[in-house]
Design an enzyme around this catalytic site. Sequence first.
Site, short mmCIF file in Angstrom:
data_model
loop_
_atom_site.label_atom_id
_atom_site.label_comp_id
_atom_site.label_asym_id
_atom_site.label_seq_id
_atom_site.Cartn_x
_atom_site.Cartn_y
_atom_site.Cartn_z
CD GLU A 126 -5.11 -39.20 -6.40
OE1 GLU A 126 -4.16 -38.54 -6.91
OE2 GLU A 126 -6.06 -39.64 -7.06
NE ARG A 267 -2.29 -39.25 42.83
CZ ARG A 267 -1.29 -40.04 43.18
NH1 ARG A 267 -1.50 -41.31 43.49
NH2 ARG A 267 -0.06 -39.59 43.21
CD GLU A 364 -15.19 -36.20 6.00
OE1 GLU A 364 -15.47 -37.34 5.65
OE2 GLU A 364 -15.62 -35.18 5.41
N GLY A 365 -10.93 -32.52 5.92
CA GLY A 365 -10.55 -31.11 5.81
C GLY A 365 -9.90 -30.65 7.09
C1 LIG Z 1 -6.43 -41.58 10.03
C2 LIG Z 1 -6.79 -40.95 8.72
C3 LIG Z 1 -7.92 -41.39 8.05
C4 LIG Z 1 -8.24 -40.86 6.80
N1 LIG Z 1 -9.31 -41.38 6.09
C5 LIG Z 1 -9.50 -41.00 4.79
C6 LIG Z 1 -10.45 -41.68 3.97
O1 LIG Z 1 -11.14 -42.61 4.40
N2 LIG Z 1 -10.55 -41.30 2.67
C7 LIG Z 1 -9.79 -40.31 2.14
O2 LIG Z 1 -9.94 -40.02 0.95
N3 LIG Z 1 -8.88 -39.62 2.92
C8 LIG Z 1 -8.71 -39.97 4.22
N4 LIG Z 1 -7.78 -39.33 5.00
C9 LIG Z 1 -6.97 -38.26 4.40
C10 LIG Z 1 -7.25 -36.89 5.00
O3 LIG Z 1 -8.51 -36.43 4.57
C11 LIG Z 1 -6.09 -35.96 4.59
O4 LIG Z 1 -4.96 -36.40 5.33
C12 LIG Z 1 -6.39 -34.51 4.87
O5 LIG Z 1 -7.38 -34.05 3.98
C13 LIG Z 1 -5.13 -33.63 4.70
O6 LIG Z 1 -4.50 -33.91 3.50
P1 LIG Z 1 -2.90 -34.16 3.50
O7 LIG Z 1 -2.63 -35.20 4.51
O8 LIG Z 1 -2.49 -34.44 2.11
O9 LIG Z 1 -2.27 -32.81 3.98
P2 LIG Z 1 -1.93 -31.54 3.08
O10 LIG Z 1 -3.10 -31.22 2.21
O11 LIG Z 1 -0.62 -31.76 2.41
O12 LIG Z 1 -1.77 -30.41 4.18
C14 LIG Z 1 -0.58 -30.21 4.94
C15 LIG Z 1 -0.73 -28.92 5.74
O13 LIG Z 1 -0.94 -27.80 4.84
C16 LIG Z 1 -2.14 -27.12 5.17
N5 LIG Z 1 -2.80 -26.62 3.97
C17 LIG Z 1 -3.01 -27.27 2.80
N6 LIG Z 1 -3.69 -26.50 1.95
C18 LIG Z 1 -3.94 -25.33 2.58
C19 LIG Z 1 -4.60 -24.12 2.24
N7 LIG Z 1 -5.22 -23.95 1.04
N8 LIG Z 1 -4.66 -23.13 3.15
C20 LIG Z 1 -4.09 -23.29 4.38
N9 LIG Z 1 -3.42 -24.39 4.76
C21 LIG Z 1 -3.36 -25.41 3.87
C22 LIG Z 1 -3.01 -28.17 5.86
O14 LIG Z 1 -4.00 -27.57 6.68
C23 LIG Z 1 -1.96 -28.94 6.66
O15 LIG Z 1 -1.69 -28.26 7.85
C24 LIG Z 1 -7.45 -39.83 6.25
C25 LIG Z 1 -6.31 -39.37 6.95
C26 LIG Z 1 -5.98 -39.94 8.15
C27 LIG Z 1 -4.71 -39.48 8.83
#
Ligand SMILES: Cc1cc2nc3c(=O)[nH]c(=O)nc-3n(C[C@H](O)[C@H](O)[C@H](O)COP(=O)(O)OP(=O)(O)OC[C@H]3O[C@@H](n4cnc5c(N)ncnc54)[C@H](O)[C@@H]3O)c2cc1C
Length: 379
Positions: A126, A267, A364-365
């Site tokens: 979300e 190249r 996927e994390g």
């Molecule tokens: C191209 C693409 C395809 C995707 N496809 C899907 C899909 O099909 N279905 C779906 O549900 N989601 C999907 N996602 C979402 C994706 O799984 C999330 O973007 C991802 O899990 C990270 O969540 P966030 O973007 O909210 O980042 P955040 O959770 O806000 O993280 C931001 C930063 O904080 C760090 N962080 C957060 N929590 C911790 C912690 N506890 N300890 C250390 N560091 C932390 C993270 O590692 C990251 O560096 C997709 C994303 C992209 C970009």
Amino acid sequence: MAFSLSDEHTAIRDAVREFGENEIEPVAEKHDREGTYPEALREKAAEYDFVAPTIPIEYGGAGMDKLSSTIVTEELWRADPGIGSAVGSAGFGTDMILEFGDEWMKAEWLPRIAAGETASCSMISEPAHGSNVAGIETVAEKDGDEYVLDGSKMWITNGTVADVGVAMAKTSPGEGHRGITAFLVEMDADGVRTEKIDNKLGIRASDLAEVVLDEVRVPEENVIGEVDRGFYQLMEFFASGRTNVAAQAVGAAQGALDAAIEYANQREQFDQRISEFQAIQHKVAEMATKVEAARSLTYRAATQVEQENQEIAAQYSSMAKLFASEISVEVADEGVQIHGGSGYVTDYPAERYYRDARITKIYEGTSEIQKNIIADRIL
Ligand SMILES: Cc1cc2nc3c(=O)[nH]c(=O)nc-3n(C[C@H](O)[C@H](O)[C@H](O)COP(=O)(O)OP(=O)(O)OC[C@H]3O[C@@H](n4cnc5c(N)ncnc54)[C@H](O)[C@@H]3O)c2cc1C
């Protein structure tokens, strides 16, 4: 543990590679440039059982084991990560339907997905909750024999092209991860609105969207598995999903390496091929070693997933995902370097692998979350 592939696994690799060379590579640059979803290629890939290959034969799939499907993913991404993602993600959410869904869900949707007629999506993330799945705010309120889903899902692969999706929503909002339920949602239901996200860095042929669920009514028979058990059900597939992303990363890295070798062998500078410089040779040697190490760890994770030893599979899949995604970005970066200025423009695939590989460290994390999981298991 076997250190070589069976004849069957090798045959699957050869078949996907041939498909990748003949069908994917010639159109990869165009789909990336135009950001178009390759629907016809998805349908064609399904004819060869490369779409959702683990769906059992009784539901129209190929019933492949985890190592076979890992090889399929790797080879699709080797040909092109954007199209590889579009084809390889067509079955998103089918694990949940297959493992926990009622018979009618499997009979209605799995054959269509395996045949490449449609795609599915998995709606977990979300806008305000990505890494912290337990924090999701989408709610599902019971109303007679229906549930009403309300909320917003972000970064949903296949969001605008899928006909069906699995949505995670809170049925007991005060209960954190103990209050989440999985629902089957038809994407043309009243209240489902999708908005394509088309400003991605990479995997631009893959569809991505924000999905708004605005008072979407689904019958209670659309609950997948048990009410309030959705988070635990989801956990059962993370090892498989992460192994899959590790395979994507290995494929992208191998593709970047192949492209770099081809370029280095043609190249010339200072009246010799650049592959004759030791600096280039050492780069290629390091790239190849990293790819092979990542592949070994990924196949090991796939084997653990197949054996259904959940704790060990969780650890190995996180290790494989972490390592393979990190080296994939490093290898693609060196691939650009070997191409010199030609690596910085779209005339060669090097820059595409560099942009595409980057996603594997995020979804996927993230890498940081994988480290948390690994540390939890070994400390
Ligand atoms: C191209 C693409 C395809 C995707 N496809 C899907 C899909 O099909 N279905 C779906 O549900 N989601 C999907 N996602 C979402 C994706 O799984 C999330 O973007 C991802 O899990 C990270 O969540 P966030 O973007 O909210 O980042 P955040 O959770 O806000 O993280 C931001 C930063 O904080 C760090 N962080 C957060 N929590 C911790 C912690 N506890 N300890 C250390 N560091 C932390 C993270 O590692 C990251 O560096 C997709 C994303 C992209 C970009």
